[in-house]
Design an enzyme around this catalytic site. Structure first.
Site, mmCIF file in Angstrom:
data_model
loop_
_atom_site.group_PDB
_atom_site.id
_atom_site.type_symbol
_atom_site.label_atom_id
_atom_site.label_comp_id
_atom_site.label_asym_id
_atom_site.label_seq_id
_atom_site.Cartn_x
_atom_site.Cartn_y
_atom_site.Cartn_z
ATOM 1 N N GLU A 130 -1.352 -9.143 8.810
ATOM 2 C CA GLU A 130 -2.615 -8.690 8.508
ATOM 3 C C GLU A 130 -2.933 -7.286 9.400
ATOM 4 O O GLU A 130 -2.610 -6.843 10.337
ATOM 5 C CB GLU A 130 -3.620 -9.792 9.183
ATOM 6 C CG GLU A 130 -4.961 -9.198 9.150
ATOM 7 C CD GLU A 130 -5.905 -10.346 10.099
ATOM 8 O OE1 GLU A 130 -5.735 -11.579 9.932
ATOM 9 O OE2 GLU A 130 -6.827 -10.004 10.816
ATOM 10 N N HIS B 171 -4.855 -15.112 16.492
ATOM 11 C CA HIS B 171 -5.915 -14.132 17.133
ATOM 12 C C HIS B 171 -7.306 -14.816 16.572
ATOM 13 O O HIS B 171 -7.556 -15.631 15.747
ATOM 14 C CB HIS B 171 -5.703 -12.939 16.255
ATOM 15 C CG HIS B 171 -5.489 -12.831 14.501
ATOM 16 N ND1 HIS B 171 -4.243 -13.409 14.085
ATOM 17 C CD2 HIS B 171 -6.245 -12.901 13.544
ATOM 18 C CE1 HIS B 171 -4.253 -13.596 12.875
ATOM 19 N NE2 HIS B 171 -5.329 -13.114 12.310
ATOM 20 N N HIS C 164 0.337 11.812 -8.528
ATOM 21 C CA HIS C 164 1.498 11.743 -7.476
ATOM 22 C C HIS C 164 2.146 10.149 -8.046
ATOM 23 O O HIS C 164 1.492 9.386 -8.547
ATOM 24 C CB HIS C 164 1.177 11.689 -6.076
ATOM 25 C CG HIS C 164 0.294 10.772 -5.765
ATOM 26 N ND1 HIS C 164 -1.225 10.857 -5.852
ATOM 27 C CD2 HIS C 164 0.332 9.356 -4.957
ATOM 28 C CE1 HIS C 164 -1.677 9.758 -5.372
ATOM 29 N NE2 HIS C 164 -0.851 8.832 -4.999
ATOM 30 N N HIS D 236 4.429 6.725 -5.870
ATOM 31 C CA HIS D 236 4.999 6.313 -4.450
ATOM 32 C C HIS D 236 6.514 5.643 -5.065
ATOM 33 O O HIS D 236 6.489 4.671 -5.813
ATOM 34 C CB HIS D 236 4.211 4.968 -3.934
ATOM 35 C CG HIS D 236 2.759 5.951 -3.562
ATOM 36 N ND1 HIS D 236 2.587 6.725 -2.404
ATOM 37 C CD2 HIS D 236 1.757 5.692 -4.143
ATOM 38 C CE1 HIS D 236 1.380 7.007 -2.708
ATOM 39 N NE2 HIS D 236 0.671 6.552 -3.549
ATOM 40 N N HIS E 69 -0.254 8.229 -10.815
ATOM 41 C CA HIS E 69 -1.653 8.189 -10.739
ATOM 42 C C HIS E 69 -2.576 9.548 -9.934
ATOM 43 O O HIS E 69 -1.975 10.055 -9.131
ATOM 44 C CB HIS E 69 -2.224 6.679 -9.898
ATOM 45 C CG HIS E 69 -1.515 6.689 -8.690
ATOM 46 N ND1 HIS E 69 -0.162 6.370 -8.283
ATOM 47 C CD2 HIS E 69 -2.074 6.642 -7.322
ATOM 48 C CE1 HIS E 69 0.147 6.215 -7.279
ATOM 49 N NE2 HIS E 69 -1.034 6.582 -6.475
ATOM 50 N N GLU F 18 -5.769 4.148 0.633
ATOM 51 C CA GLU F 18 -4.487 4.145 -0.052
ATOM 52 C C GLU F 18 -3.453 3.652 0.778
ATOM 53 O O GLU F 18 -2.988 3.969 1.564
ATOM 54 C CB GLU F 18 -4.241 5.665 -0.598
ATOM 55 C CG GLU F 18 -3.010 5.647 -1.540
ATOM 56 C CD GLU F 18 -2.966 7.053 -2.159
ATOM 57 O OE1 GLU F 18 -3.784 7.790 -1.572
ATOM 58 O OE2 GLU F 18 -2.073 7.564 -2.510
HETATM 59 MN MN MN Z 1 -1.286 6.868 -4.408
HETATM 60 MN MN MN Z 2 -6.213 -13.236 10.406
#
Ligand code: MN
Ligand code: MN
Length: 535
Positions: free
Chosen positions: A204, A243, A379, A381, A425, A439
């Site tokens: 998370e 948590h 660009h 990824h 994108h 992002e």
């Molecule tokens: Mn991006």
């Molecule tokens: Mn959690």
């Protein structure tokens, strides 16, 4: 046969065998006895003169089948008359230019872009079309199909909790089937409300959107951590580590990002449920406590619930364990709100990835601000899909997905975006306020390939032979990543109708040409006929 069955059924040990057979036979008998036209598909058998009672009044006459002698007399037009709509500014321009126009002040938006499209007489909901001009009237560069990459959180079912304690809504593969690498949960906690002690299989990562929240955890080594984070800050909890969260005096909203596309926040392990699912005798033994200690235990999960004000001083809630208190590179929070943004001509960018926040091993993020008219450069990824969230503003994104697909999508505050790894994108601010965009990648550091940088760092001859661009195009490129590029204000202003009068004039003429094409045709045909008349 019924008598036979009853006789057999008196034998209890035969009951289970014979009852289904009895039901089967009686069902078959009944269905064989039915008149042919009363099958569940009654319309199928009622042909010709067989006008049985099932036909009327719910169904029409057989005379309506096929060719009907009446002349076509439609009460509605398949066209929207030209006086009943107007185009958005820039909408009539050549579709290949793909100007980012708006339907903001357009009463009856139409799916027309330059010479492409046609009017839409409905049925439709104008609000969707106004929000999505690039979906409704796509630029000419769009092609084929791209993985669905937009989910407005306004379409997510909201889990609202009693006592105005808070709410949560989420996006996962139920909403975006292609968004397999990450999922998001938008959560609100009222002042002093808790997100119950819990744990889960996914990692998370979270960005605080509003207010402040106290986060708390303990890991496998008995190392503890408690911290207060505020809007713009980040926390991270590894899979399996328990948590809890408590909003401070002004409440809190935060965006949680999980590294499992099918994550659901309704599926986490909860402390209340764990107590309810163990026998009290076991609880008593495990915690060395009398049974009566569990008399007041909640009889249902709490999930999000109101709490008592936490001690103002954070140190009062720090509980050092045998493993000590997590600090430095082991810290579970990063105060990103205090990080200075890297300024570019078109906006700014803050990067947070394991280089600066080591515990979040695979979570790499950029918080990008894009000024009106500016854009996050084209660009891609290389190794990770991108999960995105729009915190503010209005933007559009075009995705090019191999080999030949392209789609342009509009986004506004509260929308989630998703782009597959290696698909190009950009994010273009199409509004008149800043766009703020999160992002997110699953990567050990935040990286991208900038198309502008790539072209600049490729031998000139190769680019010129391939793309047939002039030297001046290559001379203008930068050898460095631009991240956020200064916008052409004229084109955005054009869409908004504020400035850019020259371009506006050209487009207005173009629109007039499109609108009156039919009249012009008529005029020329009339001239031609007139010319042909004997005189
Ligand atoms: Mn991006
Ligand atoms: Mn959690």
């Amino acid at each position: 046969m019924i008598h036979l069955c009853i006789l057999i059924m008196t034998r209890t040990f035969m009951l289970r065998l014979c009852l289904p057979i009895f039901i089967l036979f009686s069902t078959l008998q009944r269905s064989y006895a039915l008149p042919h036209s009363s099958t569940p598909y009654g319309w199928a058998s009622a042909v010709g003169d067989d006008e049985s009672s099932v036909r009327t009044p719910l169904r029409g006459a057989s005379s309506l089948l096929g060719v009907v002698e009446n002349e076509v007399n439609s009460k509605s037009s398949g066209e929207v008359s030209q006086s009943a709509f107007e185009l958005g500014l820039g909408q009539g321009a050549n579709a290949d230019i793909g100007i980012p126009f708006t339907f903001k002040d357009v009463e009856n938006p139409q799916p027309i872009r330059g010479d492409l499209g046609s009017t839409d007489p409905g049925p439709r909901t104008y609000a969707y079309d106004r929000l999505n001009p690039n979906t409704f009237a796509p630029p000419g560069s769009d092609s084929g199909e791209v993985t669905q990459g937009k989910w407005p959180l306004g379409l997510s079912h909201n889990r609202i909790l009693p006592g105005h304690a808070g709410w949560s809504r989420q996006e996962n593969t139920d909403d975006l089937p292609g968004a397999t690498a990450m999922a998001g949960v938008d959560m609100k906690l009222a002042p002093w409300a808790y997100r119950e002690l819990h744990w889960h299989q996914a990692n998370e990562w979270s960005l605080v959107l509003n207010g402040s929240v106290r986060v708390q955890t303990m890991n496998e080594d008995g190392e503890t951590f408690t911290d207060d984070v505020t809007a713009g800050d980040v926390w991270y909890f590894p899979s399996g580590v328990p948590h809890s969260l408590q909003a401070l005096d002004e409440g809190a909203e935060f965006m949680l990002v999980f590294d499992q596309g099918d994550f659901s926040d309704g599926g986490t392990s909860l402390i209340t449920e764990m107590f309810l699912r163990n026998p009290k005798e076991v609880l008593s033994k495990n915690f060395q406590a009398p049974l009566s200690d569990f008399d007041e235990m909640p009889q249902d999960q709490l999930y999000i619930f109101n709490g008592t004000p936490a001690p103002k001083n954070l140190s009062e809630q720090i509980v050092p364990g045998p493993g000590g208190v997590a600090s430095g590179n082991s810290s579970y929070t990063y105060h990103l709100s205090k990080q200075e943004a890297y300024e570019t001509p078109g906006g700014s960018i803050k990067i947070i990835d394991p280089i600066s926040f080591p515990i979040a091993k695979m979570f790499s993020a950029a918080l990008v601000t894009i000024k009106p008219g500016a854009m996050r450069e084209i660009h891609w990824h290389g190794t990770s899909d991108e999960w995105g969230f729009f915190l503010a503003g209005n933007a559009r994104v075009s995705v090019y997905q191999a080999p030949t697909s392209g789609a342009t999508i509009d986004f506004s505050a509260g929308d989630i975006s998703y782009v597959k790894a290696t698909a190009t994108h950009y994010i273009e601010n199409t509004g008149d306020e800043d766009v703020v965009f999160l992002e997110m990648l699953q990567a050990t550091r935040f990286t991208d390939i900038s198309v502008g940088q790539w072209l600049k760092l490729t031998p000139k001859e190769i680019i010129k032979d391939t793309l047939h661009v002039p030297d001046s195009f290559l001379d203008n490129l930068s050898a460095n990543k631009q991240y956020v590029i200064q916008g052409n204000r004229n084109l955005t202003a054009l869409a908004d109708g504020i400035i850019g009068l020259v371009v506006e004039f050209v487009v207005a003429i173009d629109e007039a040409r499109v609108r009156f094409t039919d009249d012009a045709h008529f005029f020329f045909v009339f001239l031609f006929l007139f010319h042909c008349l004997p005189h």
